[in-house]
Design a protein around this motif. Structure first.
Motif, mmCIF file in Angstrom:
data_model
loop_
_atom_site.group_PDB
_atom_site.id
_atom_site.type_symbol
_atom_site.label_atom_id
_atom_site.label_comp_id
_atom_site.label_asym_id
_atom_site.label_seq_id
_atom_site.Cartn_x
_atom_site.Cartn_y
_atom_site.Cartn_z
ATOM 1 N N ASP A 296 0.958 -1.549 0.119
ATOM 2 C CA ASP A 296 0.157 -0.024 0.012
ATOM 3 C C ASP A 296 0.464 1.320 0.315
ATOM 4 O OD1 ASP A 296 -2.230 1.877 0.510
ATOM 5 O OD2 ASP A 296 -2.822 1.336 1.607
ATOM 6 N N THR A 299 -0.639 4.969 1.343
ATOM 7 C CA THR A 299 -0.498 4.636 3.096
ATOM 8 C C THR A 299 0.836 4.734 3.547
ATOM 9 O OG1 THR A 299 -2.662 3.561 2.993
ATOM 10 C CG2 THR A 299 -1.292 3.347 5.113
ATOM 11 N N ILE A 324 2.701 -2.129 8.340
ATOM 12 C CA ILE A 324 1.010 -1.672 7.116
ATOM 13 C C ILE A 324 0.681 -3.334 5.785
ATOM 14 C CG2 ILE A 324 0.803 -0.533 5.157
ATOM 15 C CD1 ILE A 324 1.279 1.010 7.838
#
Length: 332
Positions: A296, A299, A324
């Protein structure tokens, strides 16, 4: 002073200037209002004497900031690092902060040299994908320039780091295939790195979850250099007298090198199962079906920006280690 807390008016009185002048210096408006370098240095020197006070430290950091963040990655041609840098640059640009991006080429001496160069350029903080085995070097830098590790981290370090979760996601990725096969090969490099070690641990966990007993010769590892994935698979092919039934690669560049060998020897897609850490949209158009783990990037970039902001403002981080959750992309 009525209290021990130093205020802008107190600094102005000690420096023999107006409070407005001190405010302009602390907010980096001294050039706009043509405040002399002598006055700037005098004000900052007084503030330095009281930097044990947190608000004074913040004033000093802002006054001395260059609005630049140094970033060290091992390989900018690697699609994972390229995508991360794309999102990171965009996130910092929204805050009017520029990145100074450097490359270590997986070389420890080069990494140390470029890190020292970034310090000399007075970057406000550093985000590092490190190849070092110890955090000692970066601990010394962290005393005056905040350091955030990314992707890779050093075991037992007290420096903050951000990386993608690997153990559970890799296990989930390969388990369905491991249940239907009697062999599964891990073709990787640099297993001493914490990120690769976690992916290897997830690979082993996936085999266990599927009830498949790991054979020692299924783990193929070496030090990384360009085309290493190609060479490792070629040697394995020659050793077995056939291609393995399934391969997991712990990074996108290794997958790319494995694919180049498969194309060269013209392997039928039905003859091999391919799984990898690091998804790229181009895998959707690959001749070979590939299941991959998509990190990701957005993010991770946003959390990097927020963490750097907290470090520069001397805030206590809620977590020093941030993992994450990635996504699994199954081929159609």
């Amino acid at each position: 002073m009525a209290s021990n807390k130093l205020r802008i008016n107190d600094i102005a009185r000690l420096a023999g200037v107006s409070a407005t002048t001190v405010s302009h210096i602390f907010n980096k408006r001294d050039k706009k209002y043509r405040i002399s370098s002598h006055t700037r240095q005098k004000v900052l020197a007084i503030a330095e004497q009281y930097k044990e006070q947190s608000h004074i430290r913040r004033y000093l950091v802002k006054a001395k900031s260059t609005n630049t963040i140094g970033v060290i990655v091992p390989d900018m041609s690697n699609s994972f690092f390229s995508m991360f840098l794309h999102h990171l640059e965009a996130s910092f640009r929204e805050k009017n902060i520029q990145l100074l991006i450097t490359c270590s080429h997986y070389n420890k001496e080069v990494e140390i040299n470029v890190a020292q160069n970034l310090v000399e350029r007075k970057v406000d903080a550093m985000i590092v994908v490190t190849s070092l085995d110890s955090d000692e070097f970066y601990m010394s830098i962290n005393q005056h320039t905040p350091v955030l590790f990314f992707d890779r981290y050093i075991e037992h370090t007290t420096l903050p780091f951000i990386t993608s979760e690997a153990i559970g996601s890799v296990a989930e990725l390969i388990e369905p295939y491991a249940k239907t096969l009697n062999e599964f090969y891990f073709i990787g490099c640099d297993a001493q790195l914490t990120s690769i070690r976690a992916r290897l641990q997830g690979f082993k966990q996936g085999l266990t979850n599927a009830g498949l007993t790991l054979a020692s010769d299924w783990i193929i590892c070496d030090s990384y250099c360009p085309n290493k994935g190609y060479d490792l698979l070629k040697r394995l092919h020659q050793k077995l007298g056939r291609l393995p039934k399934a391969i997991f690669t712990p990074s996108g560049n290794l997958l790319q090198e494995v694919l180049s060998y498969l194309v060269e020897v013209k392997v039928n897609p039905d003859q091999i199962c391919l799984c990898s850490y690091d998804y790229n949209i181009y895998l959707d158009y690959s001749y070979y079906p590939i299941d991959a783990i998509a990190q990701d990037f957005q993010t991770m970039a946003l959390i990097c920006v927020n963490t750097i902001d907290d470090l520069l403002n001397f805030k206590t981080l809620k977590h020093n280690a941030i993992f994450i959750k990635p996504h699994i992309k199954r081929h159609p």
